[in-house]
Structures are given as structure tokens and as C-alpha cells.
Design a protein around this motif. Structure first.
Motif, PDB file in Angstrom:
ATOM      1  N   ILE A  82      -5.083  -8.839   3.487  1.00 46.82           N
ATOM      2  CA  ILE A  82      -5.676  -7.537   3.740  1.00 46.82           C
ATOM      3  C   ILE A  82      -4.597  -6.660   4.240  1.00 46.82           C
ATOM      4  CG2 ILE A  82      -7.108  -6.522   5.683  1.00 46.82           C
ATOM      5  CD1 ILE A  82      -8.971  -9.164   5.396  1.00 46.82           C
ATOM      6  N   ALA A  83      -3.495  -7.196   5.093  1.00 41.75           N
ATOM      7  CA  ALA A  83      -2.402  -6.277   5.899  1.00 41.75           C
ATOM      8  C   ALA A  83      -1.470  -5.784   4.690  1.00 41.75           C
ATOM      9  CB  ALA A  83      -1.909  -7.096   6.868  1.00 41.75           C
ATOM     10  N   PHE A  84      -1.376  -6.550   3.580  1.00 39.94           N
ATOM     11  CA  PHE A  84      -0.152  -6.251   2.507  1.00 39.94           C
ATOM     12  C   PHE A  84      -0.011  -4.567   2.331  1.00 39.94           C
ATOM     13  CE2 PHE A  84       1.613  -5.667  -1.742  1.00 39.94           C
ATOM     14  CZ  PHE A  84       2.951  -6.427  -1.419  1.00 39.94           C
ATOM     15  N   GLY A  85      -1.164  -3.888   1.786  1.00 38.69           N
ATOM     16  CA  GLY A  85      -0.872  -2.629   1.571  1.00 38.69           C
ATOM     17  C   GLY A  85      -0.376  -1.930   2.743  1.00 38.69           C
ATOM     18  N   LEU A  86      -0.725  -2.070   3.815  1.00 39.20           N
ATOM     19  CA  LEU A  86      -0.271  -1.291   5.125  1.00 39.20           C
ATOM     20  C   LEU A  86       1.062  -1.384   5.261  1.00 39.20           C
ATOM     21  CD1 LEU A  86      -3.307  -2.097   7.323  1.00 39.20           C
ATOM     22  CD2 LEU A  86      -2.911   0.096   5.974  1.00 39.20           C
ATOM     23  N   LYS A  87       1.584  -2.866   5.118  1.00 39.34           N
ATOM     24  CA  LYS A  87       3.007  -3.223   5.344  1.00 39.34           C
ATOM     25  C   LYS A  87       4.003  -2.606   4.544  1.00 39.34           C
ATOM     26  CE  LYS A  87       2.346  -7.670   7.746  1.00 39.34           C
ATOM     27  NZ  LYS A  87       2.550  -9.193   7.656  1.00 39.34           N
ATOM     28  N   MET A  88       3.318  -2.430   3.293  1.00 37.47           N
ATOM     29  CA  MET A  88       4.328  -1.777   2.172  1.00 37.47           C
ATOM     30  C   MET A  88       4.379  -0.110   2.400  1.00 37.47           C
ATOM     31  SD  MET A  88       5.113  -3.902  -0.012  1.00 37.47           S
ATOM     32  CE  MET A  88       5.771  -3.017  -1.220  1.00 37.47           C
ATOM     33  N   ARG A  89       3.526   0.199   3.188  1.00 38.44           N
ATOM     34  CA  ARG A  89       3.498   1.650   3.828  1.00 38.44           C
ATOM     35  C   ARG A  89       4.180   1.813   4.953  1.00 38.44           C
ATOM     36  NH1 ARG A  89       0.024   0.821  -0.091  1.00 38.44           N
ATOM     37  NH2 ARG A  89      -0.689   2.457  -1.384  1.00 38.44           N
ATOM     38  N   LYS A  90       4.640   0.696   5.614  1.00 37.89           N
ATOM     39  CA  LYS A  90       5.416   0.770   6.964  1.00 37.89           C
ATOM     40  C   LYS A  90       4.601   1.314   8.037  1.00 37.89           C
ATOM     41  CE  LYS A  90       9.670   1.091   4.432  1.00 37.89           C
ATOM     42  NZ  LYS A  90      10.104  -0.163   4.309  1.00 37.89           N
ATOM     43  N   VAL A  91       3.214   0.928   8.021  1.00 39.73           N
ATOM     44  CA  VAL A  91       2.251   1.436   9.240  1.00 39.73           C
ATOM     45  C   VAL A  91       2.882   0.506  10.489  1.00 39.73           C
ATOM     46  CG1 VAL A  91      -0.105   1.460   9.740  1.00 39.73           C
ATOM     47  CG2 VAL A  91       0.479   2.027   7.598  1.00 39.73           C
ATOM     48  N   ASP A  92       2.540   1.173  11.371  1.00 38.29           N
ATOM     49  CA  ASP A  92       2.806   0.564  12.825  1.00 38.29           C
ATOM     50  C   ASP A  92       2.207  -0.830  12.783  1.00 38.29           C
ATOM     51  OD1 ASP A  92       4.093   0.586  15.823  1.00 38.29           O
ATOM     52  OD2 ASP A  92       2.013   0.125  15.861  1.00 38.29           O
ATOM     53  N   ALA A  93       3.008  -1.925  13.383  1.00 38.48           N
ATOM     54  CA  ALA A  93       2.410  -3.316  13.340  1.00 38.48           C
ATOM     55  C   ALA A  93       0.841  -3.373  14.370  1.00 38.48           C
ATOM     56  CB  ALA A  93       3.476  -4.180  13.989  1.00 38.48           C
ATOM     57  N   LYS A  94       0.902  -2.420  15.335  1.00 35.32           N
ATOM     58  CA  LYS A  94      -0.115  -2.581  16.085  1.00 35.32           C
ATOM     59  C   LYS A  94      -1.533  -2.138  15.360  1.00 35.32           C
ATOM     60  CE  LYS A  94      -1.818  -0.996  20.652  1.00 35.32           C
ATOM     61  NZ  LYS A  94      -1.569  -0.303  21.985  1.00 35.32           N
ATOM     62  N   ILE A  95      -1.304  -1.008  14.593  1.00 37.59           N
ATOM     63  CA  ILE A  95      -2.131  -0.379  13.881  1.00 37.59           C
ATOM     64  C   ILE A  95      -2.651  -1.284  12.740  1.00 37.59           C
ATOM     65  CG2 ILE A  95      -2.822   1.567  12.279  1.00 37.59           C
ATOM     66  CD1 ILE A  95      -0.938   3.202  13.899  1.00 37.59           C
ATOM     67  N   ILE A  96      -1.925  -1.840  12.208  1.00 36.14           N
ATOM     68  CA  ILE A  96      -2.305  -2.997  11.116  1.00 36.14           C
ATOM     69  C   ILE A  96      -2.971  -4.041  11.697  1.00 36.14           C
ATOM     70  CG2 ILE A  96      -1.085  -4.959   9.685  1.00 36.14           C
ATOM     71  CD1 ILE A  96       1.281  -3.164   9.239  1.00 36.14           C
ATOM     72  N   GLN A  97      -2.731  -4.593  12.848  1.00 36.75           N
ATOM     73  CA  GLN A  97      -3.392  -5.624  13.629  1.00 36.75           C
ATOM     74  C   GLN A  97      -4.909  -5.191  13.625  1.00 36.75           C
ATOM     75  OE1 GLN A  97      -1.716  -7.052  17.284  1.00 36.75           O
ATOM     76  NE2 GLN A  97      -3.140  -9.117  16.897  1.00 36.75           N
ATOM     77  N   GLU A  98      -4.959  -3.929  14.188  1.00 34.91           N
ATOM     78  CA  GLU A  98      -6.269  -3.356  14.575  1.00 34.91           C
ATOM     79  C   GLU A  98      -7.271  -3.232  13.493  1.00 34.91           C
ATOM     80  OE1 GLU A  98      -5.708   0.098  16.591  1.00 34.91           O
ATOM     81  OE2 GLU A  98      -4.915  -0.898  18.513  1.00 34.91           O
TER      82      GLU A  98
END
Length: 365
Positions: free
Chosen positions: A96-112
Motif C-alpha cells: 500500500i505504501a509503495f507508491g508513496l515511498k517512490m514519491r518520497k512522501v514523508d514517512a509519518k504521512i505514509i504511515q497515517e
């Protein structure tokens, strides 16, 4: 969220035209379904919107931005494929988080986002599992979750339910509708399943041979199909088509005469000997108590009986004919192959098509 506008889109592969004259605009937040038989061009349209295919000509807008030459990764769309495309070595949470990590979204926002999306999809108790430990329906929800977590402007779904069994497909279809109501993201959904199209769509785009046949809301398309292709494609069971000839102010259907009602005769000019195709849906045919052949009924023979519980679908044929009709009757009616019946058509729900072009000529457009 954003509107999607296609303006005279064409896509050619060498000497083959896959889609042509594709023009429509999806308002912000609506759920549109592209439907049609295999090879009609619906997936090509979806891939063109996604940026996985390049339009040969025409203009494509997402929001107010012309995106013809913008790479797929910069179009802010999320696509869910038929085969889910999950990473087998990653957990549900990581997928679920993969696309967000590729876009370098902040880790806290990814977790939420992962937690919120997983909760909305009833996946929160599965976050540590790998895809192979999930059912087909759960894998599909993970693929949807990965798309939702990105918060894209547009969702693109390419036959996402086709690998599921019938019951799971029904359940997931209902979940998809609820998710759209919850998130309100512009969604374009491709399927060849007309039940999915009818139940999910705000608007349906019916395609055939790379061209648009009709655009409208499900009930309008069902009740007022533009041509014979649309009429027979949408509806389960499909509309019956009876080849006929205009003869002595009657419709001659394989030797049986059907009286033409005055409201058709007075408004539709027909030539003696003119060939036409009559269309009637199964629910507009009833079993008559009149066992004698008249110009108000058809005599038929039962060929197949399919009990469906509340109702029974029977397939009947005209005598000495290969023409088959689908008829819906009450589930408690006991019928058997070989039974002879008299059928009456509700001519207020009759359609007439030009057999050469397939265009509807009655009711008049």
C-alpha cells in the motif's frame, strides 16, 4: 480530483486503428464505465489516459491540463490492473505504501495513510501478511488500497474483478461502489461485464469496433438503446431480435404474422417487403392463454428451461426455425422442453432496427 476530457482521440498500431473519434468528458468525481466486447478498444482508451499508450491524434485533458506529451508518472492517476500487480516479497502495508515511498512522501504521512486506507478496506488486521497469504478478494483490495493511498486525481481500473469468483465479485463490486461514494475520486472502469457496468456506473460508454456506440446513464441506455449492438449487449438475458418483413400491414416473422399497432403504423413509414429486425426484451413477453395462432401472438416450442429461483428463464423457438427467444416466467411455473406455448409481446416496448446498419428506427430517435 479532476475532470477527464478526451477530444477526437485516435490510436493506430501500424495499419490497424484501435480507437477512433473518441470524444467525451467525465465531470469531476463521477464514476464512468467503458464497456464492450473484447477488442472494442476500451483498454486502449484507459491506457491512453494513463499514459501507457500515446494517442496518434486528438487531445487529452486531465483537469485543465493537456497531458498528451506528459509522462505517465506525472499525470497523477492511479491504475489498478486485472492481475493486481502486487509485490510478492512485500507485506500488505509495504504494498500500500509503495507508491508513496517512490514519491518520497514523508514517512509519518505514509504511515497515517496506510492505516486509514487499510481500515477503510478492512485490511487493518492483514498489514503484516504477504500477498500469497491472502485470498483473491483481499489481494484486490490491497491493489485498490495502493491506488487510494496515493490520493490521485483519477482512478483507472482495468477489469479488476475478472479473476474473482461470482460471489466475491458481487461483494467486491458493492465495496467499490461504497469506496467511490466515500472518496469521490473521478473513476474510469473498464469491463466486458454488462452487469458491472449497469450496477457501478454514473455513465456508461458503450464501445464496439473502436468507436463509441452510445453514452448515457445505465437506465437510459437500457431503456433506449441507440442501435442493435447496444440493445443486445446490455441486459441479462439480452434483448431478443426477430428478423421480420413488412407484409400486408403486418410483421411477417418466419411465416407468423404480427399485427402492427396503429401508433407505430401512423408514425413509421415502411415499404411493402421491407426487411426489419424487431427487438423485445424477455420481461416484455408473456405466456398467452390463447392457444390459436393469431396476429396478436406467437406459437413457440420450449427448448431449454433454466430455473433461477424467483424466476425461470426459458428459451423457445418458432416452429421450423432456428430463431430462439429468451422469456422470463415465474419461478413456480413448471415447463419442460417440447412444451408448446403461445406468447404475447408487449408492443409498447417493441424496438425496430435497420438490419443493414443496426440503427434503431423505432422508437424514433
Amino acid at each position: 480530483m479532476a475532470r477527464v476530457h478526451l477530444e477526437d482521440i485516435k490510436r493506430r498500431f501500424n495499419n490497424v486503428t484501435a480507437i477512433e473519434d473518441i470524444t467525451f468528458e467525465i465531470p469531476d468525481g463521477e464514476f464512468w464505465v467503458l464497456v464492450g466486447p473484447s477488442g472494442c478498444g476500451k483498454s486502449t482508451i484507459l491506457r491512453t489516459i494513463a499514459g501507457l499508450e500515446t494517442a496518434t491524434s486528438g487531445k487529452l485533458y486531465i483537469g485543465d491540463r493537456l497531458v498528451n506529451h506528459i509522462p505517465a508518472r506525472q499525470r497523477d492517476v492511479a491504475m489498478v490492473f486485472q492481475n493486481y500487480a502486487l509485490y510478492p516479497h512485500m507485506t500488505v502495508a509495504e504494498n500500500i505504501a509503495f507508491g508513496l515511498k517512490m514519491r518520497k512522501v514523508d514517512a509519518k504521512i505514509i504511515q497515517e495513510r496506510v492505516i486509514n486506507v487499510a481500515r477503510s478496506l478492512s485490511l487493518d488486521h492483514l498489514l503484516d501478511r504477504k500477498p500469497k497469504q491472502l485470498s483473491g478478494g483481499q489481494q484486490q483490495r490491497v491493489a485498490l488500497g495502493r491506488a487510494i493511498a496515493r490520493e490521485p486525481q483519477v482512478f483507472l481500473l482495468d477489469e479488476p474483478l475478472s479473476n474473482l469468483d461470482a460471489q466475491l465479485r458481487d461483494d467486491t463490486r458493492a465495496e467499490l461502489k461504497q469506496l467511490h461514494q466515500q472518496f469521490g475520486v473521478t473513476t474510469i472502469y473498464v469491463t466486458h461485464d454488462q452487469v458491472e457496468a449497469m450496477t457501478l456506473a454514473d455513465k456508461i460508454v458503450v464501445l464496439n469496433g473502436g468507436r463509441i456506440q452510445q453514452i448515457g446513464d445505465p437506465q437510459t441506455i437500457y431503456a433506449s438503446p441507440a442501435n442493435q449492438m447496444v440493445a443486445t449487449f446490455l441486459g441479462s438475458p439480452p434483448m431478443n431480435i426477430l428478423p421480420a418483413i413488412y407484409k400486408n400491414e403486418n410483421f411477417d416473422v418466419n411465416g407468423q404474422l404480427l399485427a402492427i399497432p396503429s401508433f407505430i403504423k401512423e408514425n413509421l413509414p415502411l415499404r411493402p417487403g421491407q426487411s426489419i429486425d424487431l427487438g423485445i426484451r424477455p420481461e416484455h413477453i408473456t405466456i398467452s392463454t390463447d392457444s390459436e395462432l393469431t396476429t396478436q401472438n406467437f406459437l413457440v416450442e420450449v427448448k431449454v428451461v433454466e430455473p433461477l429461483g424467483r424466476e425461470t428463464l426459458i428459451r423457445v423457438s418458432l416452429p421450423e426455425s432456428t430463431i430462439l427467444l429468451n422469456v422470463q416466467v415465474a419461478g413456480d411455473m413448471r415447463l419442460h422442453p417440447g412444451d408448446r406455448l403461445s406468447l404475447q409481446l408487449d408492443l409498447h416496448h417493441l424496438f425496430i432496427f435497420d438490419p443493414k446498419t443496426g440503427d434503431r428506427i423505432w422508437p424514433q430517435p
